[in-house]
Design a protein around this motif. Structure first.
Motif, PDB file in Angstrom:
ATOM      1  N   ILE A 203       0.839  -1.211   0.000  1.00 32.65           N
ATOM      2  CA  ILE A 203       0.000   0.000   0.000  1.00 32.65           C
ATOM      3  C   ILE A 203       0.870   1.255   0.000  1.00 32.65           C
ATOM      4  O   ILE A 203       0.565   2.247  -0.681  1.00 32.65           O
ATOM      5  CB  ILE A 203      -0.947  -0.010   1.220  1.00 32.65           C
ATOM      6  N   GLU A 204       1.973   1.229   0.753  1.00 32.87           N
ATOM      7  CA  GLU A 204       2.842   2.405   0.817  1.00 32.87           C
ATOM      8  C   GLU A 204       3.502   2.702  -0.529  1.00 32.87           C
ATOM      9  O   GLU A 204       3.784   3.863  -0.834  1.00 32.87           O
ATOM     10  CB  GLU A 204       3.882   2.229   1.923  1.00 32.87           C
ATOM     11  N   LYS A 205       3.719   1.675  -1.334  1.00 27.20           N
ATOM     12  CA  LYS A 205       4.257   1.900  -2.685  1.00 27.20           C
ATOM     13  C   LYS A 205       3.264   2.714  -3.511  1.00 27.20           C
ATOM     14  O   LYS A 205       3.644   3.609  -4.280  1.00 27.20           O
ATOM     15  CB  LYS A 205       4.551   0.565  -3.373  1.00 27.20           C
ATOM     16  N   LEU A 206       1.971   2.397  -3.357  1.00 28.85           N
ATOM     17  CA  LEU A 206       0.935   3.147  -4.064  1.00 28.85           C
ATOM     18  C   LEU A 206       0.877   4.593  -3.547  1.00 28.85           C
ATOM     19  O   LEU A 206       0.817   5.537  -4.345  1.00 28.85           O
ATOM     20  CB  LEU A 206      -0.432   2.466  -3.876  1.00 28.85           C
ATOM     21  N   LEU A 207       0.923   4.762  -2.233  1.00 27.25           N
ATOM     22  CA  LEU A 207       0.876   6.111  -1.648  1.00 27.25           C
ATOM     23  C   LEU A 207       2.070   6.945  -2.123  1.00 27.25           C
ATOM     24  O   LEU A 207       1.936   8.146  -2.390  1.00 27.25           O
ATOM     25  CB  LEU A 207       0.856   6.029  -0.118  1.00 27.25           C
ATOM     26  N   ASP A 208       3.226   6.301  -2.253  1.00 31.10           N
ATOM     27  CA  ASP A 208       4.425   6.997  -2.744  1.00 31.10           C
ATOM     28  C   ASP A 208       4.226   7.482  -4.183  1.00 31.10           C
ATOM     29  O   ASP A 208       4.677   8.574  -4.545  1.00 31.10           O
ATOM     30  CB  ASP A 208       5.656   6.080  -2.678  1.00 31.10           C
ATOM     31  N   ARG A 209       3.553   6.667  -4.996  1.00 31.27           N
ATOM     32  CA  ARG A 209       3.313   7.074  -6.391  1.00 31.27           C
ATOM     33  C   ARG A 209       2.452   8.332  -6.431  1.00 31.27           C
ATOM     34  O   ARG A 209       2.698   9.236  -7.239  1.00 31.27           O
ATOM     35  CB  ARG A 209       2.620   5.947  -7.167  1.00 31.27           C
ATOM     36  N   PHE A 210       1.453   8.376  -5.577  1.00 31.55           N
ATOM     37  CA  PHE A 210       0.623   9.589  -5.513  1.00 31.55           C
ATOM     38  C   PHE A 210       1.457  10.784  -5.076  1.00 31.55           C
ATOM     39  O   PHE A 210       1.381  11.864  -5.669  1.00 31.55           O
ATOM     40  CB  PHE A 210      -0.543   9.392  -4.530  1.00 31.55           C
ATOM     41  N   GLU A 211       2.249  10.600  -4.027  1.00 34.68           N
ATOM     42  CA  GLU A 211       3.050  11.700  -3.475  1.00 34.68           C
ATOM     43  C   GLU A 211       4.039  12.262  -4.501  1.00 34.68           C
ATOM     44  O   GLU A 211       4.368  13.443  -4.481  1.00 34.68           O
ATOM     45  CB  GLU A 211       3.817  11.216  -2.230  1.00 34.68           C
ATOM     46  N   GLU A 212       4.510  11.401  -5.400  1.00 32.45           N
ATOM     47  CA  GLU A 212       5.500  11.823  -6.386  1.00 32.45           C
ATOM     48  C   GLU A 212       4.884  12.576  -7.565  1.00 32.45           C
ATOM     49  O   GLU A 212       5.601  13.209  -8.345  1.00 32.45           O
ATOM     50  CB  GLU A 212       6.267  10.591  -6.907  1.00 32.45           C
ATOM     51  N   ASP A 213       3.555  12.535  -7.692  1.00 25.13           N
ATOM     52  CA  ASP A 213       2.878  13.209  -8.799  1.00 25.13           C
ATOM     53  C   ASP A 213       2.725  14.700  -8.465  1.00 25.13           C
ATOM     54  O   ASP A 213       2.185  15.058  -7.430  1.00 25.13           O
ATOM     55  CB  ASP A 213       1.493  12.579  -9.018  1.00 25.13           C
ATOM     56  N   GLU A 214       3.198  15.561  -9.362  1.00 26.09           N
ATOM     57  CA  GLU A 214       3.198  17.000  -9.091  1.00 26.09           C
ATOM     58  C   GLU A 214       1.795  17.592  -9.003  1.00 26.09           C
ATOM     59  O   GLU A 214       1.616  18.682  -8.456  1.00 26.09           O
ATOM     60  CB  GLU A 214       4.005  17.742 -10.165  1.00 26.09           C
ATOM     61  N   ASP A 215       0.788  16.911  -9.550  1.00 22.45           N
ATOM     62  CA  ASP A 215      -0.583  17.413  -9.468  1.00 22.45           C
ATOM     63  C   ASP A 215      -1.213  17.133  -8.102  1.00 22.45           C
ATOM     64  O   ASP A 215      -2.240  17.722  -7.749  1.00 22.45           O
ATOM     65  CB  ASP A 215      -1.467  16.775 -10.550  1.00 22.45           C
ATOM     66  N   VAL A 216      -0.618  16.212  -7.343  1.00 29.18           N
ATOM     67  CA  VAL A 216      -1.203  15.795  -6.057  1.00 29.18           C
ATOM     68  C   VAL A 216      -0.768  16.737  -4.944  1.00 29.18           C
ATOM     69  O   VAL A 216       0.424  17.033  -4.787  1.00 29.18           O
ATOM     70  CB  VAL A 216      -0.801  14.343  -5.723  1.00 29.18           C
ATOM     71  N   VAL A 217      -1.743  17.207  -4.175  1.00 27.47           N
ATOM     72  CA  VAL A 217      -1.476  18.129  -3.063  1.00 27.47           C
ATOM     73  C   VAL A 217      -1.463  17.372  -1.733  1.00 27.47           C
ATOM     74  O   VAL A 217      -0.580  17.560  -0.907  1.00 27.47           O
ATOM     75  CB  VAL A 217      -2.533  19.251  -3.021  1.00 27.47           C
ATOM     76  N   ASN A 218      -2.455  16.504  -1.515  1.00 24.65           N
ATOM     77  CA  ASN A 218      -2.535  15.737  -0.271  1.00 24.65           C
ATOM     78  C   ASN A 218      -3.084  14.342  -0.535  1.00 24.65           C
ATOM     79  O   ASN A 218      -3.884  14.161  -1.457  1.00 24.65           O
ATOM     80  CB  ASN A 218      -3.460  16.426   0.750  1.00 24.65           C
ATOM     81  N   VAL A 219      -2.671  13.382   0.283  1.00 28.32           N
ATOM     82  CA  VAL A 219      -3.196  12.023   0.214  1.00 28.32           C
ATOM     83  C   VAL A 219      -3.597  11.585   1.621  1.00 28.32           C
ATOM     84  O   VAL A 219      -2.806  11.714   2.561  1.00 28.32           O
ATOM     85  CB  VAL A 219      -2.152  11.025  -0.352  1.00 28.32           C
ATOM     86  N   PHE A 220      -4.822  11.087   1.756  1.00 30.81           N
ATOM     87  CA  PHE A 220      -5.303  10.605   3.052  1.00 30.81           C
ATOM     88  C   PHE A 220      -5.778   9.165   2.912  1.00 30.81           C
ATOM     89  O   PHE A 220      -6.250   8.770   1.838  1.00 30.81           O
ATOM     90  CB  PHE A 220      -6.464  11.482   3.562  1.00 30.81           C
TER      91      PHE A 220
END
Length: 224
Positions: A203-220
């Motif tokens: 799951i953390e690998k997926l969360l990291d992919r979101f965090e690395e995307d410049e369009d993403v501001v926050n992930v919960f």
């Protein structure tokens, strides 16, 4: 290099949030309360003053891309709920990326609002702790402004309040001369799900992919 990469992403995201705030209520921090707090957030993140000024200037120019705030919701593997907040000038690109991240991880993108029942939106402020602040007295005063929790974390005081009370809480603290280190909105999971170490790693690998995307501001998420 990873640290510098993380800083660059934080600066990019703050720049977008500042631009959206300026587009919404103007470039004057004295009359734009959201912009005032974002400038404090930038200061806390060690974002150079020139970057902040550039973001404000770009937002007031005709060349400024029209960023919009869009929220995507879905499920990671093992039933973990994930909410992805974005600021984007190209919704087609962003939704394609978000859907791709979910699909490749074995998750799925849901419809907007499908996870509202799993999270509670909160206003969250951090202020500097000092001997001049009586925490119990401050909490009693803030209750009238929509605050439901105040606690000390090392040299900071963290304040949680109702989502819609953000402006009232901010105004009260500014009137009291309390320095706001940062102010933001969080989605607090109402219930957290247990996972194994192996599942967590996936799951953390997926969360990291979101965090690395410049369009993403926050992930919960609601992973315990």
């Amino acid at each position: 290099m990873k640290r510098w990469g993380n800083m660059a992403r934080v600066f990019t995201r703050l720049g977008k949030e500042i631009a959206i705030a300026v587009k919404s209520a103007g470039p004057d921090p004295d009359s734009n309360s959201r912009l005032r707090v974002l400038m404090q957030n930038a200061k806390a993140a060690n974002m150079p003053k020139e970057n902040v000024e550039r973001a404000i200037k770009r937002a007031t120019s005709r060349e400024m891309d029209d960023y919009k705030e869009i929220v995507y919701e879905g499920y990671a593997p093992y039933g973990i709920a994930v909410v992805v907040e974005t600021a984007t000038d190209n919704n087609n690109r962003t939704v394609a990326n978000v859907r791709s991240y979910f699909n490749k991880a074995g998750g799925s993108l849901g419809t907007q609002g499908c996870l509202d029942f799993l999270f509670e939106r909160k206003s969250v402020f951090k202020i500097k702790n000092s001997d001049s602040i009586d925490i119990e007295e401050l909490e009693l005063e803030l209750i009238d402004f929509g605050v439901d929790e105040v606690f000390v974390d090392e040299d900071e005081v963290i304040i949680y309040g109702a989502f819609e009370a953000y402006h009232k809480i901010q105004t009260f603290m500014e009137e009291q001369g309390i320095e706001i280190v940062s102010g933001e909105f969080e989605r607090i999971p109402l219930d957290q799900k247990e996972v194994t170490d192996e599942q967590r790693e996936s799951i953390e690998k997926l969360l990291d992919r979101f965090e690395e995307d410049e369009d993403v501001v926050n992930v919960f998420h609601n992973m315990k």
